[in-house]
Design a protein around this motif. Structure first.
Motif, PDB file in Angstrom:
ATOM      1  N   PRO A  97       0.813  -1.227   0.000  1.00  0.00           N
ATOM      2  CA  PRO A  97       0.000   0.000   0.000  1.00  0.00           C
ATOM      3  C   PRO A  97       0.844   1.274   0.000  1.00  0.00           C
ATOM      4  O   PRO A  97       0.406   2.304  -0.511  1.00  0.00           O
ATOM      5  CB  PRO A  97      -0.817  -0.116   1.291  1.00  0.00           C
ATOM      6  CG  PRO A  97      -0.866  -1.569   1.574  1.00  0.00           C
ATOM      7  CD  PRO A  97       0.456  -2.099   1.133  1.00  0.00           C
ATOM      8  N   VAL A  98       2.042   1.208   0.588  1.00  0.00           N
ATOM      9  CA  VAL A  98       2.917   2.380   0.610  1.00  0.00           C
ATOM     10  C   VAL A  98       3.287   2.796  -0.808  1.00  0.00           C
ATOM     11  O   VAL A  98       3.432   3.990  -1.106  1.00  0.00           O
ATOM     12  CB  VAL A  98       4.185   2.079   1.438  1.00  0.00           C
ATOM     13  CG1 VAL A  98       5.163   3.245   1.371  1.00  0.00           C
ATOM     14  CG2 VAL A  98       3.804   1.786   2.880  1.00  0.00           C
ATOM     15  N   HIS A  99       3.403   1.812  -1.689  1.00  0.00           N
ATOM     16  CA  HIS A  99       3.738   2.075  -3.091  1.00  0.00           C
ATOM     17  C   HIS A  99       2.489   2.194  -3.969  1.00  0.00           C
ATOM     18  O   HIS A  99       2.590   2.156  -5.200  1.00  0.00           O
ATOM     19  CB  HIS A  99       4.647   0.968  -3.622  1.00  0.00           C
ATOM     20  CG  HIS A  99       5.975   0.888  -2.904  1.00  0.00           C
ATOM     21  ND1 HIS A  99       6.159   0.135  -1.769  1.00  0.00           N
ATOM     22  CD2 HIS A  99       7.162   1.486  -3.159  1.00  0.00           C
ATOM     23  CE1 HIS A  99       7.403   0.250  -1.353  1.00  0.00           C
ATOM     24  NE2 HIS A  99       8.050   1.069  -2.180  1.00  0.00           N
ATOM     25  N   GLY A 100       1.338   2.330  -3.341  1.00  0.00           N
ATOM     26  CA  GLY A 100       0.102   2.570  -4.086  1.00  0.00           C
ATOM     27  C   GLY A 100      -0.570   1.332  -4.638  1.00  0.00           C
ATOM     28  O   GLY A 100      -1.562   1.442  -5.362  1.00  0.00           O
ATOM     29  N   ASN A 101      -0.063   0.152  -4.319  1.00  0.00           N
ATOM     30  CA  ASN A 101      -0.648  -1.079  -4.844  1.00  0.00           C
ATOM     31  C   ASN A 101      -1.625  -1.650  -3.819  1.00  0.00           C
ATOM     32  O   ASN A 101      -1.338  -2.625  -3.111  1.00  0.00           O
ATOM     33  CB  ASN A 101       0.464  -2.097  -5.148  1.00  0.00           C
ATOM     34  CG  ASN A 101       0.035  -3.110  -6.186  1.00  0.00           C
ATOM     35  OD1 ASN A 101      -1.146  -3.430  -6.284  1.00  0.00           O
ATOM     36  ND2 ASN A 101       0.980  -3.604  -6.959  1.00  0.00           N
ATOM     37  N   LEU A 102      -2.796  -1.039  -3.732  1.00  0.00           N
ATOM     38  CA  LEU A 102      -3.762  -1.408  -2.699  1.00  0.00           C
ATOM     39  C   LEU A 102      -4.386  -2.783  -2.938  1.00  0.00           C
ATOM     40  O   LEU A 102      -4.610  -3.533  -1.982  1.00  0.00           O
ATOM     41  CB  LEU A 102      -4.859  -0.344  -2.620  1.00  0.00           C
ATOM     42  CG  LEU A 102      -4.396   1.069  -2.223  1.00  0.00           C
ATOM     43  CD1 LEU A 102      -5.578   2.026  -2.248  1.00  0.00           C
ATOM     44  CD2 LEU A 102      -3.748   1.053  -0.849  1.00  0.00           C
ATOM     45  N   MET A 103      -4.674  -3.117  -4.189  1.00  0.00           N
ATOM     46  CA  MET A 103      -5.351  -4.375  -4.476  1.00  0.00           C
ATOM     47  C   MET A 103      -4.478  -5.560  -4.077  1.00  0.00           C
ATOM     48  O   MET A 103      -4.940  -6.508  -3.425  1.00  0.00           O
ATOM     49  CB  MET A 103      -5.721  -4.472  -5.953  1.00  0.00           C
ATOM     50  CG  MET A 103      -6.523  -5.728  -6.290  1.00  0.00           C
ATOM     51  SD  MET A 103      -7.053  -5.799  -8.007  1.00  0.00           S
ATOM     52  CE  MET A 103      -5.462  -6.016  -8.825  1.00  0.00           C
ATOM     53  N   HIS A 104      -3.194  -5.517  -4.442  1.00  0.00           N
ATOM     54  CA  HIS A 104      -2.301  -6.614  -4.082  1.00  0.00           C
ATOM     55  C   HIS A 104      -2.031  -6.617  -2.576  1.00  0.00           C
ATOM     56  O   HIS A 104      -1.784  -7.674  -1.987  1.00  0.00           O
ATOM     57  CB  HIS A 104      -0.990  -6.513  -4.856  1.00  0.00           C
ATOM     58  CG  HIS A 104      -1.150  -6.820  -6.317  1.00  0.00           C
ATOM     59  ND1 HIS A 104      -1.621  -8.036  -6.774  1.00  0.00           N
ATOM     60  CD2 HIS A 104      -0.903  -6.074  -7.423  1.00  0.00           C
ATOM     61  CE1 HIS A 104      -1.667  -8.029  -8.106  1.00  0.00           C
ATOM     62  NE2 HIS A 104      -1.232  -6.840  -8.513  1.00  0.00           N
ATOM     63  N   GLY A 105      -2.070  -5.444  -1.952  1.00  0.00           N
ATOM     64  CA  GLY A 105      -1.937  -5.382  -0.503  1.00  0.00           C
ATOM     65  C   GLY A 105      -3.083  -6.097   0.182  1.00  0.00           C
ATOM     66  O   GLY A 105      -2.894  -6.810   1.176  1.00  0.00           O
ATOM     67  N   ALA A 106      -4.305  -5.916  -0.354  1.00  0.00           N
ATOM     68  CA  ALA A 106      -5.474  -6.609   0.203  1.00  0.00           C
ATOM     69  C   ALA A 106      -5.359  -8.111  -0.005  1.00  0.00           C
ATOM     70  O   ALA A 106      -5.700  -8.903   0.885  1.00  0.00           O
ATOM     71  CB  ALA A 106      -6.745  -6.077  -0.454  1.00  0.00           C
TER      72      ALA A 106
END
Length: 208
Positions: A159-168
């Motif tokens: 999420p820090v790098h803006g990749n919210l979907m993969h973070g979820a």
């Protein structure tokens, strides 16, 4: 004929029902949301609270059973029980203080639940290695602990790098792997029987 203790089914059923409850909360989303986001608003929040409370209670009972099973193995056993107990408290905070209601307590509970759960996996892996040697169960637990750790790092870093979907997705994988780890306790519990002895220590009344 293969026989086992009824307790062997407890960690398996616990993991299955907890996973099913969380998937019910997810229902209705096209892509996997963060678990906290899925359980933030009614009616999903009601289900989410109930699932997390039951998961915390069941997880604590499982931690106590594991502690009793390894009572003769003092190395890390008491600390392991303390870790899983605090992780279960974190689960209740996550379930009862949603993001939109109390962000600070929710985040504290989330870090307790995820961080201490990961620590519990590693402690139990080490205990298994010392108790059973290089068994298949010990090796599998070390592999699952490593996978949980990787998912934890991805969950916080993506999420820090803006990749919210993969973070979820990493968060969901983290939770499912932890439940899979807990279900592995069925291997040891199949040999154990637990009972509670109640005794009355009161003095009998004297007859005159």
């Amino acid at each position: 004929m293969w026989k086992c203790s009824p307790w062997t089914f407890f960690p398996i059923l616990y993991s299955l029902f907890t996973a099913a409850g969380l998937w019910v909360v997810w229902d209705g989303y096209k892509d996997p949301p963060y678990i906290s986001n899925a359980g933030d608003a009614p009616p999903a929040s009601c289900v989410f609270s109930q699932v997390m409370n039951m998961a915390a209670f069941g997880g604590f009972i499982l931690g106590v059973l594991r502690y009793l099973q390894l009572k003769q193995c003092p190395c890390g056993n008491v600390g392991s029980l303390l870790v899983i107990s605090l992780a279960c408290i974190g689960m209740t905070l996550v379930g009862n203080f949603q993001l939109s209601n109390h962000l600070t307590l929710h985040d504290v509970g989330s870090r307790m639940a995820f961080g201490l759960s990961m620590l519990y996996c590693w402690v139990q892996s080490v205990i298994t290695l010392k108790a059973e040697g290089r068994s298949i169960v010990a090796i599998l637990r070390f592999l699952m602990s490593a996978a949980v750790t990787i998912c934890m790092l991805l969950y916080f870093s993506l999420p820090v790098h803006g990749n919210l979907m993969h973070g979820a997705r990493a968060q969901w994988a983290l939770v499912m792997l932890f439940l899979l780890f807990l279900s592995s306790f069925a291997f040891e519990l199949r040999h154990y029987h637990f009972q509670i002895d109640c005794m009355d220590d009161r003095e009998q009344p004297h007859s005159h």
